[in-house]
Design a protein around this motif. Structure first.
Motif, PDB file in Angstrom:
ATOM      1  N   ARG A 375      30.960  36.953  65.857  1.00  0.00           N
ATOM      2  CA  ARG A 375      29.429  36.808  65.903  1.00  0.00           C
ATOM      3  C   ARG A 375      28.924  37.710  64.766  1.00  0.00           C
ATOM      4  N   ILE A 379      27.693  33.426  61.660  1.00  0.00           N
ATOM      5  CA  ILE A 379      26.311  33.965  62.293  1.00  0.00           C
ATOM      6  C   ILE A 379      25.332  32.766  62.036  1.00  0.00           C
ATOM      7  N   ASN A 383      20.536  35.375  62.277  1.00  0.00           N
ATOM      8  CA  ASN A 383      21.181  36.989  62.233  1.00  0.00           C
ATOM      9  C   ASN A 383      21.061  37.362  61.106  1.00  0.00           C
ATOM     10  N   TRP A 405      26.431  28.364  71.233  1.00  0.00           N
ATOM     11  CA  TRP A 405      27.443  29.142  70.706  1.00  0.00           C
ATOM     12  C   TRP A 405      28.732  29.257  71.487  1.00  0.00           C
ATOM     13  N   GLY A 497      27.622  35.808  72.529  1.00  0.00           N
ATOM     14  CA  GLY A 497      28.619  36.252  71.443  1.00  0.00           C
ATOM     15  C   GLY A 497      28.378  37.504  70.733  1.00  0.00           C
ATOM     16  N   GLN A 498      27.377  37.854  70.637  1.00  0.00           N
ATOM     17  CA  GLN A 498      26.988  39.161  70.297  1.00  0.00           C
ATOM     18  C   GLN A 498      27.434  40.327  71.065  1.00  0.00           C
TER      19      GLN A 498
END
Length: 632
Positions: A375, A379, A383, A405, A497-498
């Protein structure tokens, strides 16, 4: 969302006492009743979990369609999700995605109405109603009816193609292709191949199980559909439905004004492709492609993907630079993919056809250009940082809070919920049972209007470990010191996912370093995170350091090369002692583009090294000389 060049979820007491005996009889009876009720509820719950499977079985038997074919079609249309009766962005209803363009207009949370194009693919609901005798309303809202409608359509397609209603799964390939409503060989085959792949591998979801079975579909049935073939001059994986629709490239006046993209020779000219940026159009597919192809719009994307069938228009070759991200550095190093849809509209969902086409394309491009499947490199437009603090306020926030995501990366072969270690790096993996629940009082809003919680892809970030605390804010998002529940307030949201550095835990709450602040989110028993591994970036010498929105060369180098109006400008400071997850190292460069000038000389390079980090909702860049990079 596209951008231009620069702006671009007891016991019972027993006694011989007669009075107590009477009470025991009363309460014992009540207790027994409760036990029986709980038993009935438990049984009902178990029945509910399998009712969808029974609905598929009944419909398959009634319309003489192999049940695995019927279920696999549904899975590839909706993943067995009925979306509470709301249509997709392509006007599809229920687990079989029966389409109704006339009533499938998308309203932007009660504001501007966006009309879905009126094409033949969007009228299968009325056809299903005619075949089954079930009302359109019931077909939209009742799972059993919706499944019956899908089965009736498949049977009708099979018969009209001249084939018998066989129990052999392999003899339904043509009908499955027809169900996709695709008009090209590539698109129809892409859908049908995914359906048969689902049967081959098996799947269990939402109480429905398709047991794995070896299949060998008779693909020659495709000939009965008389589909047309797409041209093969596009850049994408074999079998993906891609058509070449060139974006406009011309001078607009005699002053050097031009658009809608730049010629380049990436990565041969030194511009490495590091990112794939996911957008949504906020328009129809046709409107987006027309905007890029025939209008001096100063905006473009490398690819645009339709919601109806997952068909793809390649508009700017990957080696060239599309104008899509609102950050010239990111534009120069990325591929932009637009997806037909409306990020602001809760409940109107992105189609499975679009997810699957997009994932197949991204997987191909990531392998070709060596882009990591994580991620910090795959993106969203949300982001992408601005180049200046002022730009931060104007940056876009698509694909929005309802882009899945987790599912998207599963299609890419990555499961964020797979644990990678036991250190202090965590991946945000929201669990609907423990995030954005009604009990918490949390909401998602659009100008104060509540949107559905289900399907949201983020956790809220607070100043203190409590739902009573204020949400964090960002100086470059608004002038307020308090965050909001608005869908486009990216400042107080950490998304699926970040990855971030876990500072500590207080009861059910986790603290992370985030955008130069201490941020807390609800995380009971780590339900909303997964342990990860990775390098961490922290300032050297116990001093705060600048965070940039690009990895541009030193201002003196840009000036020497006659680049004006551009310079590396700090957006934030990374406080001493804080840690952020490493996203790679790069050497400073700037793409000094000119109309019809395609040469490596346009790429201005300098030896300054930058390190990318996941700084807040957006990525950021710090100079390598300012930081230590350590394993966690």
């Amino acid at each position: 969302m596209f951008n231009g060049y620069l702006f671009r979820k007891r016991g019972v007491f027993l006694t011989e006492d007669s009075v107590l005996k009477k009470w025991y009889l009363v309460f014992g009876g009540m207790l027994l009743g409760i036990i029986l009720m709980v038993g009935v509820m438990t049984t009902a719950r178990a029945d509910s979990q399998s009712s969808l499977q029974r609905d598929f079985q009944k419909a398959a038997e009634k319309y003489q369609v192999p049940v695995k074919v019927l279920m696999a079609v549904s899975y590839n249309e909706t993943r067995f999700e009925n979306h509470n009766g709301k249509p997709s962005v392509a006007g599809g209803y229920g687990v079989m995605h029966l389409t109704d363009a006339a009533s499938g207009d998308v309203s932007n949370a009660g504001k501007t109405t966006q009309s879905i194009p009126n094409t033949a693919v969007l009228h299968t609901l009325n056809k299903a109603a005619a075949l089954t005798g079930i009302s359109v309303t019931k077909l939209k809202t009742n799972d059993a009816a919706n499944i019956a409608g899908g089965a009736a359509l498949l049977a009708d397609y099979q018969k009209k193609l001249g084939y018998v209603l066989s129990s052999d799964l392999n003899l339904w390939y043509g009908a499955v292709e027809k169900y996709s409503q695709d008009t090209t060989e590539e698109a129809a085959a892409f859908f049908a191949d995914n359906v048969y792949r689902t049967i081959k591998t098996g799947v269990t979801k939402n109480g429905v199980t398709i047991a794995a079975q070896s299949v060998a579909p008779v693909k020659s049935q495709s000939e009965s559909l008389k589909l047309v073939s797409m041209p093969t001059t596009t850049d994408g994986p074999e079998g993906l439905p891609i058509e070449w629709v060139p974006a406009l490239y011309k001078e607009f006046d005699s002053q050097g004004d031009y658009g809608n993209y730049d010629l380049a020779d990436r990565p041969n000219d030194g511009l490495k492709i590091n990112y794939i940026v996911i957008h949504n159009t906020e328009t129809t597919f046709d409107e987006a492609t027309n905007l890029f192809a025939s209008t001096p719009s100063y905006t473009s994307a490398n690819y645009v993907i339709s919601s109806e069938q997952g068909t793809i228009a390649e508009m700017v070759k990957p080696q060239n630079v599309a104008w899509h991200a609102g950050n010239w550095y990111i534009n120069s190093h990325s591929i932009g993919i637009e997806h037909e849809g409306y990020a602001a509209v809760g409940g109107y969902w992105f189609t499975e056809a679009m997810y699957r086409s997009s994932a197949a394309l991204v997987k191909y491009l990531a392998a070709k250009y060596h882009i990591p499947l994580d991620r910090q490199h795959i993106i969203g437009h949300d982001n992408v940082p601005g180049l200046t603090p002022a730009n931060q306020k104007t940056m876009h926030w698509d694909p929005g809070t309802y882009w899945n995501w987790q599912h998207y990366f599963e299609l890419l072969g990555v499961n964020f919920k797979d644990s990678q270690g036991d250190g202090n790096v965590v991946t945000i993996t929201p669990d609907p049972a423990h995030n954005l629940t009604t009990d918490s009082g949390q909401t998602v809003t659009d100008d104060g209007v509540s949107l559905p919680l289900k399907g949201s892809n983020f956790v809220y970030l607070y100043k203190q470990p409590s739902f009573d605390s204020e949400l964090i804010a960002d100086k470059d998002f608004s002038n307020s010191t308090v965050g909001t529940t608005e869908k486009d307030d990216w400042a107080d949201k950490a998304v699926t996912g970040q990855q971030f550095y876990k500072v500590g835990q207080s009861g059910d709450w986790t603290e992370i370093d985030y955008g130069g602040q201490a941020a807390w989110f609800y995380n009971p028993d780590n339900a909303n995170t997964t342990a990860a591994a990775g390098k961490l970036v922290t300032p050297k010498n116990d001093k705060a350091i600048p965070v940039y929105g690009s990895a541009y060369p030193d201002n003196s180098i840009l000036k020497k090369n006659k680049v004006t109006g551009t310079k590396a400008t700090p957006l934030y400071e990374m406080p001493a002692g804080q840690k952020y997850v490493f996203g790679g190292e790069m050497t400073a460069d700037y793409f000094n583009s000119h109309f019809n000038s395609n040469t490596a000389k346009n790429v201005i390079k300098e030896n300054t090294k930058y390190v990318q980090v996941q700084f807040n909702h957006r990525i950021g860049f710090v100079k390598a000389t300012d930081v230590d990079v350590v394993d966690q």
